[in-house]
Motif scaffolding. Structure first.
Motif, PDB file in Angstrom:
ATOM      1  N   GLN A 114      38.854 -29.436  -9.385  1.00 52.37           N
ATOM      2  CA  GLN A 114      37.787 -28.561 -10.411  1.00 52.37           C
ATOM      3  C   GLN A 114      36.695 -29.948 -11.437  1.00 52.37           C
ATOM      4  N   GLY A 115      35.984 -31.102 -11.087  1.00 54.57           N
ATOM      5  CA  GLY A 115      35.090 -31.760 -11.836  1.00 54.57           C
ATOM      6  C   GLY A 115      35.751 -31.890 -13.252  1.00 54.57           C
ATOM      7  N   ARG A 116      34.521 -32.838 -13.323  1.00 51.45           N
ATOM      8  CA  ARG A 116      34.685 -32.747 -15.517  1.00 51.45           C
ATOM      9  C   ARG A 116      33.564 -33.657 -15.511  1.00 51.45           C
ATOM     10  N   ARG A 117      32.540 -32.996 -16.453  1.00 48.59           N
ATOM     11  CA  ARG A 117      31.523 -32.437 -16.340  1.00 48.59           C
ATOM     12  C   ARG A 117      31.135 -34.249 -17.350  1.00 48.59           C
ATOM     13  N   PRO A 118      30.257 -34.927 -16.566  1.00 50.89           N
ATOM     14  CA  PRO A 118      29.204 -34.359 -15.851  1.00 50.89           C
ATOM     15  C   PRO A 118      29.617 -33.871 -13.811  1.00 50.89           C
ATOM     16  N   MET A 119      30.850 -34.898 -13.786  1.00 52.08           N
ATOM     17  CA  MET A 119      31.184 -34.177 -11.958  1.00 52.08           C
ATOM     18  C   MET A 119      31.437 -32.811 -12.197  1.00 52.08           C
ATOM     19  N   PRO A 120      30.520 -32.282 -10.954  1.00 49.80           N
ATOM     20  CA  PRO A 120      30.648 -30.941 -10.614  1.00 49.80           C
ATOM     21  C   PRO A 120      31.944 -30.756  -9.760  1.00 49.80           C
ATOM     22  N   SER A 121      32.522 -29.524  -9.640  1.00 53.13           N
ATOM     23  CA  SER A 121      33.566 -29.094  -9.468  1.00 53.13           C
ATOM     24  C   SER A 121      33.645 -28.731  -7.774  1.00 53.13           C
ATOM     25  N   PHE A 122      33.974 -29.159  -7.363  1.00 54.75           N
ATOM     26  CA  PHE A 122      34.144 -29.206  -6.135  1.00 54.75           C
ATOM     27  C   PHE A 122      35.234 -28.104  -4.769  1.00 54.75           C
ATOM     28  N   LYS A 123      36.025 -27.079  -5.608  1.00 55.74           N
ATOM     29  CA  LYS A 123      37.072 -26.196  -5.494  1.00 55.74           C
ATOM     30  C   LYS A 123      36.172 -24.996  -4.431  1.00 55.74           C
ATOM     31  N   ASN A 124      34.757 -24.716  -4.722  1.00 49.25           N
ATOM     32  CA  ASN A 124      34.258 -24.448  -4.050  1.00 49.25           C
ATOM     33  C   ASN A 124      33.152 -24.489  -2.958  1.00 49.25           C
ATOM     34  N   ARG A 125      32.751 -25.638  -3.308  1.00 51.73           N
ATOM     35  CA  ARG A 125      31.720 -26.714  -1.995  1.00 51.73           C
ATOM     36  C   ARG A 125      32.364 -26.657  -0.843  1.00 51.73           C
ATOM     37  N   LEU A 126      33.455 -27.028  -1.453  1.00 44.40           N
ATOM     38  CA  LEU A 126      34.392 -27.951  -0.040  1.00 44.40           C
ATOM     39  C   LEU A 126      35.663 -27.657   0.454  1.00 44.40           C
ATOM     40  N   THR A 127      35.883 -27.430   1.656  1.00 39.07           N
ATOM     41  CA  THR A 127      37.493 -27.095   1.957  1.00 39.07           C
ATOM     42  C   THR A 127      38.802 -27.592   0.922  1.00 39.07           C
ATOM     43  N   GLN A 128      39.749 -27.092   1.756  1.00 35.41           N
ATOM     44  CA  GLN A 128      41.250 -27.673   1.241  1.00 35.41           C
ATOM     45  C   GLN A 128      41.199 -29.073   1.587  1.00 35.41           C
ATOM     46  N   ASP A 129      41.130 -28.771   2.985  1.00 37.27           N
ATOM     47  CA  ASP A 129      41.072 -29.678   3.758  1.00 37.27           C
ATOM     48  C   ASP A 129      40.327 -31.236   3.529  1.00 37.27           C
ATOM     49  N   GLN A 130      39.193 -30.206   3.600  1.00 37.51           N
ATOM     50  CA  GLN A 130      37.954 -32.085   3.399  1.00 37.51           C
ATOM     51  C   GLN A 130      37.826 -32.860   1.836  1.00 37.51           C
ATOM     52  N   ARG A 131      38.818 -31.559   0.463  1.00 34.08           N
ATOM     53  CA  ARG A 131      39.109 -32.454  -0.475  1.00 34.08           C
ATOM     54  C   ARG A 131      40.198 -33.476  -0.330  1.00 34.08           C
ATOM     55  N   TRP A 132      41.217 -33.295   0.474  1.00 31.00           N
ATOM     56  CA  TRP A 132      42.395 -33.679   0.751  1.00 31.00           C
ATOM     57  C   TRP A 132      41.494 -35.577   2.018  1.00 31.00           C
ATOM     58  N   GLN A 133      40.864 -34.690   2.566  1.00 32.11           N
ATOM     59  CA  GLN A 133      40.474 -36.173   3.453  1.00 32.11           C
ATOM     60  C   GLN A 133      39.176 -36.814   2.101  1.00 32.11           C
ATOM     61  N   LEU A 134      38.462 -36.413   1.117  1.00 32.69           N
ATOM     62  CA  LEU A 134      38.310 -37.423   0.196  1.00 32.69           C
ATOM     63  C   LEU A 134      39.328 -38.211  -0.607  1.00 32.69           C
ATOM     64  N   VAL A 135      40.422 -37.336  -0.710  1.00 27.41           N
ATOM     65  CA  VAL A 135      41.589 -38.097  -1.630  1.00 27.41           C
ATOM     66  C   VAL A 135      41.898 -39.077  -0.628  1.00 27.41           C
ATOM     67  N   LEU A 136      42.684 -39.320   0.386  1.00 27.66           N
ATOM     68  CA  LEU A 136      42.711 -39.960   1.131  1.00 27.66           C
ATOM     69  C   LEU A 136      41.642 -41.665   1.084  1.00 27.66           C
ATOM     70  N   LEU A 137      39.918 -41.088   1.134  1.00 29.92           N
ATOM     71  CA  LEU A 137      39.462 -42.113   0.695  1.00 29.92           C
ATOM     72  C   LEU A 137      39.429 -42.449  -0.461  1.00 29.92           C
ATOM     73  N   VAL A 138      39.499 -42.114  -1.178  1.00 32.68           N
ATOM     74  CA  VAL A 138      39.577 -42.333  -2.817  1.00 32.68           C
ATOM     75  C   VAL A 138      40.340 -43.523  -2.971  1.00 32.68           C
ATOM     76  N   ARG A 139      41.574 -43.047  -2.298  1.00 28.49           N
ATOM     77  CA  ARG A 139      42.764 -44.176  -2.471  1.00 28.49           C
ATOM     78  C   ARG A 139      42.364 -45.182  -1.838  1.00 28.49           C
ATOM     79  N   SER A 140      41.470 -45.256  -0.181  1.00 25.16           N
ATOM     80  CA  SER A 140      41.235 -46.288   0.164  1.00 25.16           C
ATOM     81  C   SER A 140      40.140 -47.787  -0.561  1.00 25.16           C
ATOM     82  N   PHE A 141      39.705 -46.858  -1.470  1.00 29.20           N
ATOM     83  CA  PHE A 141      38.797 -47.568  -2.158  1.00 29.20           C
ATOM     84  C   PHE A 141      39.640 -49.070  -2.864  1.00 29.20           C
TER      85      PHE A 141
END
Ligand code: HEC
Length: 163
Positions: A114-141
Motif C-alpha cells: 500500500q505504501g503511505r505518503r511519502p512511501m509509494p505503493s508497490f502493489k502494481n509495480r512488484l509481483t506478490q512474490d517480489q513483495r514477499w521476498q522484500l518482507v524476508l529482506l526487511v526482516r533480516s535487517f
C-alpha cells in the motif's frame, strides 16, 4: 443596485462555511499525519510468508531493494538513503528491532503493497512474490548479523557501489 444585500449575505455565509470545512480538512489531515500507526486490515495481519528465507530469495529481494527502496531506506535499511532527508515523515529505520518485533509478516507485506505518503505503493509495480521476498529482506535487517549462521544478514559487499 447591483450589490443585492441578501445575496451578498448569503455568499458570505457560504464562504464562511467553506472556510470552516477547509480548516476541518486541514486539521484531520494534520492529525492523521501525526498518527504513526498503520491501520492494517485483519486479513493481512495473519498472512504467512509463503517463501523461505533462502539465499536466492534474499538476493532477489536485495536487487529489488536497490532499485526501489534504497534511495529512502538506505543500504542497510537504517532510513538514511540519499533522498531520506527530503521526506516527511522520515523513512522508517528497518533495522530497529523494537519497530519490527510487533509487526507480522503480513503487516510488512501490506505496508510495502500500500505504501503511505511519502512511501509509494508497490502493489502494481512488484509481483506478490517480489513483495514477499522484500518482507524476508526487511526482516533480516533487524536481525543481528552475528547470530549464528543466518544467511539472512544483508551482505553490503554485494551491493552496487554507485547510484
Ligand atoms: C520515497 C521514499 C520511500 C521509498 C522509495 C520506500 N519507502 Fe518505505 N517508508 C518510507 C517512509 C517515509 C516510511 C514511514 C511512513 C510512515 O511512518 O508513515 C516508510 C515505511 C516503511 C515500512 C514500515 C515500517 C514500519 O513498521 O513503520 C516498511 C516495511 C517499508 N517502508 C519498506 C519499504 C520497501 C521494502 C521499499 C521498496 C520496495 C520502500 N519501503 C520504499 C519511505 C519510502
Amino acid at each position: 443596485m447591483f450589490a443585492n444585500p441578501p445575496l451578498s449575505l448569503k455568499l458570505r455565509k457560504v464562504f464562511f462555511v467553506a472556510l470552516l470545512v477547509l480548516i476541518c480538512a486541514i486539521l484531520v489531515y494534520w492529525l492523521t499525519q501525526e498518527n504513526k500507526l498503520w491501520v492494517v486490515p485483519e486479513e493481512y495481519k495473519s498472512l504467512k510468508n509463503p517463501l523461505p528465507a533462502s539465499p536466492s530469495n534474499l538476493n532477489a529481494a536485495r536487487e529489488i531493494y536497490f532499485d526501489e527502496c534504497v534511495q529512502c531506506h538506505g543500504e542497510r535499511g537504517q532510513g538514511d538513503g540519499p533522498q531520506a532527508k527530503s521526506h516527511y515523515p522520515l523513512p522508517a529505520d528497518l533495522t530497529d528491532p523494537k519497530l519490527l518485533r510487533n509487526v507480522t509478516d503480513g503487516e510488512i507485506f501490506y505496508q510495502i503493497s500500500q505504501g503511505r505518503r511519502p512511501m509509494p505503493s508497490f502493489k502494481n509495480r512488484l509481483t506478490q512474490d517480489q513483495r514477499w521476498q522484500l518482507v524476508l529482506l526487511v526482516r533480516s535487517f533487524s536481525q543481528p548479523a552475528s547470530s549464528a549462521g543466518t544467511p539472512a544478514a544483508p551482505t553490503p559487499s554485494k551491493m552496487p557501489a554507485e547510484k
